[in-house]
Design a protein around this motif. Structure first.
Motif, mmCIF file in Angstrom:
data_model
loop_
_atom_site.group_PDB
_atom_site.id
_atom_site.type_symbol
_atom_site.label_atom_id
_atom_site.label_comp_id
_atom_site.label_asym_id
_atom_site.label_seq_id
_atom_site.Cartn_x
_atom_site.Cartn_y
_atom_site.Cartn_z
ATOM 1 N N PRO A 67 -10.119 -33.901 16.089
ATOM 2 C CA PRO A 67 -10.974 -35.094 16.070
ATOM 3 C C PRO A 67 -12.348 -34.770 15.501
ATOM 4 O O PRO A 67 -12.838 -33.646 15.648
ATOM 5 N N PRO A 68 -13.000 -35.731 14.840
ATOM 6 C CA PRO A 68 -14.319 -35.477 14.247
ATOM 7 C C PRO A 68 -15.337 -35.046 15.306
ATOM 8 O O PRO A 68 -15.493 -35.699 16.330
ATOM 9 N N ALA A 69 -16.008 -33.927 15.035
ATOM 10 C CA ALA A 69 -17.055 -33.421 15.926
ATOM 11 C C ALA A 69 -17.867 -32.409 15.134
ATOM 12 O O ALA A 69 -17.309 -31.423 14.636
ATOM 13 N N ASP A 70 -19.138 -32.647 14.992
ATOM 14 C CA ASP A 70 -19.959 -31.839 14.086
ATOM 15 C C ASP A 70 -19.981 -30.361 14.426
ATOM 16 O O ASP A 70 -20.135 -29.529 13.528
ATOM 17 N N ARG A 71 -19.836 -29.975 15.705
ATOM 18 C CA ARG A 71 -19.943 -28.572 16.084
ATOM 19 C C ARG A 71 -18.599 -27.858 16.153
ATOM 20 O O ARG A 71 -18.543 -26.663 16.431
ATOM 21 N N LEU A 72 -17.506 -28.558 15.883
ATOM 22 C CA LEU A 72 -16.225 -27.870 15.787
ATOM 23 C C LEU A 72 -16.136 -27.152 14.444
ATOM 24 O O LEU A 72 -16.667 -27.631 13.437
ATOM 25 N N PRO A 73 -15.462 -25.995 14.400
ATOM 26 C CA PRO A 73 -15.297 -25.322 13.110
ATOM 27 C C PRO A 73 -14.437 -26.172 12.186
ATOM 28 O O PRO A 73 -13.448 -26.764 12.626
ATOM 29 N N VAL A 74 -14.817 -26.263 10.939
ATOM 30 C CA VAL A 74 -13.966 -26.965 9.984
ATOM 31 C C VAL A 74 -12.697 -26.138 9.797
ATOM 32 O O VAL A 74 -12.736 -24.903 9.776
ATOM 33 N N GLU A 75 -11.560 -26.804 9.728
ATOM 34 C CA GLU A 75 -10.278 -26.142 9.458
ATOM 35 C C GLU A 75 -9.468 -27.022 8.526
ATOM 36 O O GLU A 75 -9.972 -28.040 8.039
ATOM 37 N N SER A 76 -8.256 -26.612 8.243
ATOM 38 C CA SER A 76 -7.434 -27.300 7.240
ATOM 39 C C SER A 76 -8.130 -27.281 5.883
ATOM 40 O O SER A 76 -8.111 -28.264 5.134
ATOM 41 N N THR A 215 -4.065 -21.896 -1.872
ATOM 42 C CA THR A 215 -4.088 -23.359 -1.925
ATOM 43 C C THR A 215 -3.671 -24.018 -0.608
ATOM 44 O O THR A 215 -3.784 -25.234 -0.470
ATOM 45 N N LEU A 216 -3.189 -23.231 0.350
ATOM 46 C CA LEU A 216 -2.668 -23.808 1.590
ATOM 47 C C LEU A 216 -3.798 -24.174 2.549
ATOM 48 O O LEU A 216 -4.821 -23.497 2.624
ATOM 49 N N ARG A 217 -3.573 -25.248 3.305
ATOM 50 C CA ARG A 217 -4.516 -25.698 4.328
ATOM 51 C C ARG A 217 -3.802 -25.695 5.673
ATOM 52 O O ARG A 217 -2.793 -26.380 5.834
ATOM 53 N N LEU A 218 -4.335 -24.928 6.626
ATOM 54 C CA LEU A 218 -3.715 -24.764 7.929
ATOM 55 C C LEU A 218 -4.703 -25.150 9.017
ATOM 56 O O LEU A 218 -5.914 -24.918 8.889
ATOM 57 N N ASP A 219 -4.176 -25.720 10.106
ATOM 58 C CA ASP A 219 -5.074 -26.281 11.118
ATOM 59 C C ASP A 219 -5.714 -25.241 12.029
ATOM 60 O O ASP A 219 -6.430 -25.603 12.970
ATOM 61 N N ASP A 220 -5.491 -23.948 11.759
ATOM 62 C CA ASP A 220 -6.184 -22.909 12.519
ATOM 63 C C ASP A 220 -6.954 -21.963 11.595
ATOM 64 O O ASP A 220 -7.286 -20.845 11.970
ATOM 65 N N VAL A 221 -7.238 -22.426 10.380
ATOM 66 C CA VAL A 221 -7.908 -21.580 9.380
ATOM 67 C C VAL A 221 -9.199 -22.227 8.890
ATOM 68 O O VAL A 221 -9.189 -23.377 8.432
ATOM 69 N N GLY A 222 -10.281 -21.501 8.996
ATOM 70 C CA GLY A 222 -11.583 -21.923 8.487
ATOM 71 C C GLY A 222 -12.234 -20.784 7.723
ATOM 72 O O GLY A 222 -11.548 -19.939 7.142
ATOM 73 N N PHE A 223 -13.566 -20.723 7.761
ATOM 74 C CA PHE A 223 -14.266 -19.655 7.038
ATOM 75 C C PHE A 223 -15.727 -19.637 7.457
ATOM 76 O O PHE A 223 -16.229 -20.573 8.074
ATOM 77 N N ARG A 224 -16.411 -18.531 7.116
ATOM 78 C CA ARG A 224 -17.864 -18.472 7.239
ATOM 79 C C ARG A 224 -18.423 -17.894 5.952
ATOM 80 O O ARG A 224 -17.690 -17.258 5.183
#
Length: 230
Positions: A67-76, A215-224
Motif C-alpha cells: 500500500p502507498p506509504a512514503d516511508r516504506l522502501p520502494v520495491e517492484s 528487467t524483472l520487478r519483484l515485490d521484495d526487491v529495492g535498492f539504495r
C-alpha cells in the motif's frame, strides 16, 4: 559522518548519505565455494533504501505492491529502473550522470560524481561495518524478515542501524548492486544483497548472494544509492 545534499529542484531533500572509509572485504559464494578479497576507496552510501516517497517525488511513479506509504522502501523496481532513478536523481541535483543507458545496455562512467548503485563489494563492506559475523547485531533488532515482518515490508529506519549509521542493510528488501552475478552461467543477471521481508532468517546475512534478471520487478526487491567520496 552523515550528510544531506541540497534540496532538489522539486523542493524535496536529497538522500541522507554516510561517508564510509576505504577498506578491504572478502566476498564469498556458497554455490561455487569461491572467495575473493576486494580493496575499495572511500565512498558514500545512503543511510536507508530508497523509499516510495523518494521514488514518487522524483519519478511521479509508485510501482510498489505494498500500500502507498512514503516511508516504506520502494520495491517492484527492476535493476534498470534503479539505474534510471540514479541518473534522474543526479540530474535533479545538477550532477553528472553516472550511467550511459541505451535500451538494456548500461555503461558506468566511473569519472562521474553522480548517484549510482553500490558495487557488491561496497555493499557487503558497508553492511558489515567492521564486523565479521553473519549480521551486525541480533537479527530481530536490525532486520525485518519472515519471522517479524508480518508478511509485508516495513518503514525504513525502524530498527537499529549498524555502527556506520546504515539502516535496513539486512532484511526489509533485497537491494540491487551494480555487479553481474556470473556472466558465464547467468548472462546479464545482476547481484542482489541483504535479504527481504519474506525471507527466512538464514537469507538475511551479510554474505548471502542472490541474482535476478535486470528487467524483472519483484515485490521484495529495492535498492539504495551510492556516490564516490566527497
Amino acid at each position: 559522518m552523515r550528510e544531506t545534499g541540497p534540496a532538489r529542484a522539486d523542493g524535496t531533500a536529497a538522500p541522507e548519505v554516510a561517508q564510509l572509509p576505504g577498506g578491504r572485504v572478502v566476498l564469498s559464494d556458497r554455490r561455487t565455494r569461491r572467495s575473493w578479497p576486494v580493496e575499495m576507496a572511500p565512498f558514500r552510501l545512503a543511510t536507508h533504501p530508497v523509499t516510495q516517497g523518494e521514488y514518487a517525488g522524483l519519478t511521479g511513479e509508485r510501482p510498489s505492491g505494498a500500500p502507498p506509504a512514503d516511508r516504506l522502501p520502494v520495491e517492484s523496481v527492476s535493476w534498470l529502473d534503479a539505474v534510471r532513478f540514479c541518473n534522474a536523481l543526479s540530474t535533479s541535483e545538477g550532477l553528472p550522470a553516472a550511467y550511459r543507458v541505451s535500451g538494456e545496455t548500461v555503461e558506468w562512467d566511473r569519472s562521474a560524481d553522480g548517484y549510482r548503485l553500490p558495487t557488491e563489494a561496497e555493499w557487503e563492506y558497508a553492511c558489515r561495518a567492521g564486523t565479521e559475523g553473519p549480521g551486525y547485531g541480533p537479527l530481530d533488532e536490525i532486520a525485518w524478515h519472515r519471522g517479524n515482518s508480518e508478511g509485508a515490508p516495513q518503514q525504513v529506519g525502524g530498527l537499529l542501524p549498524n555502527a556506520w549509521g546504515l539502516y535496513d542493510m539486512l532484511g526489509n528488501v533485497w537491494e540491487w548492486c551494480w555487479d553481474v552475478y556470473d556472466a558465464e552461467v547467468y548472462g546479464t543477471y545482476r547481484v542482489l544483497r541483504g535479504g527481504g521481508w519474506f525471507d527466512e532468517r538464514w537469507s538475511c546475512r551479510a554474505s548471502v548472494r542472490r541474482r535476478s534478471h535486470p528487467t524483472l520487478r519483484l515485490d521484495d526487491v529495492g535498492f539504495r544509492v551510492a556516490r564516490g567520496a566527497a
